[in-house]
Structures are given as C-alpha cells and as structure tokens.
Design a protein around this motif. Structure first.
Motif, PDB file in Angstrom:
ATOM      1  N   GLY A 283      -5.103  -5.861  -6.558  1.00 31.77           N
ATOM      2  CA  GLY A 283      -6.504  -5.971  -6.972  1.00 31.77           C
ATOM      3  C   GLY A 283      -7.392  -6.527  -5.873  1.00 31.77           C
ATOM      4  N   GLU A 284      -6.901  -7.520  -5.158  1.00 27.15           N
ATOM      5  CA  GLU A 284      -7.676  -8.119  -4.058  1.00 27.15           C
ATOM      6  C   GLU A 284      -7.948  -7.115  -2.941  1.00 27.15           C
ATOM      7  OE1 GLU A 284      -5.687 -11.522  -2.451  1.00 27.15           O
ATOM      8  OE2 GLU A 284      -5.563 -12.518  -4.405  1.00 27.15           O
ATOM      9  N   ASN A 285      -6.984  -6.200  -2.719  1.00 26.28           N
ATOM     10  CA  ASN A 285      -7.085  -5.255  -1.609  1.00 26.28           C
ATOM     11  C   ASN A 285      -7.473  -3.842  -2.049  1.00 26.28           C
ATOM     12  OD1 ASN A 285      -6.122  -6.739   0.911  1.00 26.28           O
ATOM     13  ND2 ASN A 285      -4.587  -7.307  -0.620  1.00 26.28           N
ATOM     14  N   ASN A 286      -7.966  -3.714  -3.288  1.00 22.78           N
ATOM     15  CA  ASN A 286      -8.379  -2.413  -3.829  1.00 22.78           C
ATOM     16  C   ASN A 286      -7.296  -1.352  -3.702  1.00 22.78           C
ATOM     17  OD1 ASN A 286     -10.934  -3.383  -4.556  1.00 22.78           O
ATOM     18  ND2 ASN A 286     -11.704  -3.036  -2.489  1.00 22.78           N
TER      19      ASN A 286
ATOM     20  N   LYS B 164       0.827  -1.210   0.000  1.00 24.79           N
ATOM     21  CA  LYS B 164       0.000   0.000   0.000  1.00 24.79           C
ATOM     22  C   LYS B 164       0.857   1.255   0.000  1.00 24.79           C
ATOM     23  CE  LYS B 164      -4.277  -1.215   2.193  1.00 24.79           C
ATOM     24  NZ  LYS B 164      -5.143  -1.158   3.332  1.00 24.79           N
TER      25      LYS B 164
ATOM     26  N   SER C  63      -4.722   0.894  -5.739  1.00 22.52           N
ATOM     27  CA  SER C  63      -4.496   1.374  -7.093  1.00 22.52           C
ATOM     28  C   SER C  63      -3.007   1.475  -7.368  1.00 22.52           C
ATOM     29  CB  SER C  63      -5.146   2.748  -7.290  1.00 22.52           C
ATOM     30  OG  SER C  63      -4.815   3.260  -8.561  1.00 22.52           O
TER      31      SER C  63
END
Length: 68
Positions: free
Chosen positions: A49-52, A21, A54
C-alpha cells in the motif's frame, strides 16, 4: 503463540521492495510473498500500500464477465 517471522520489526530494504513488486506482478498470493520475504501477511499488505503495488490478481475475469 506463533513464532515471529525472520524479519519481524526490521526495516524493509530496497531489494525486498523490488522483490515484493516482482512477486506481486507474478500473481503470487500474499501469504506466499510473506513467507518468501520473512514478513507477515499484514506487513506485506502495508508495504504494498505504501508503494502503490497492487496485490490483486491480474489474470482473472471479473465475476460477471465469464464466458460460458
């Protein structure tokens, strides 16, 4: 054939997701994130993608909005 990354096949730890992140927010390229975390570029994209999370750069103007 290329050597698999250090963490190939291992589960992601919460610390690794947190680091992912942070690196994504700093506009770090996906390939560099993979090298730092010992993961493949595809694995980084999948976990993001799994954890939104970007992976798109946030400090670049869209193509049609550049000022002369």
């Amino acid at each position: 054939m290329a050597k698999p990354p250090a963490n190939h096949g291992k589960q992601w730890t919460p610390a690794e997701v947190k680091q992912l992140k942070q690196l994504a927010q700093e506009n770090t390229p996906t390939r560099v994130i993979g090298l730092k975390l010992g993961r493949t570029e595809d694995a980084v994209r999948a976990k993001a993608g799994e954890n939104n999370i970007s992976l798109k750069p946030t400090n670049q103007s869209p193509y049609n909005r550049r000022k002369p």
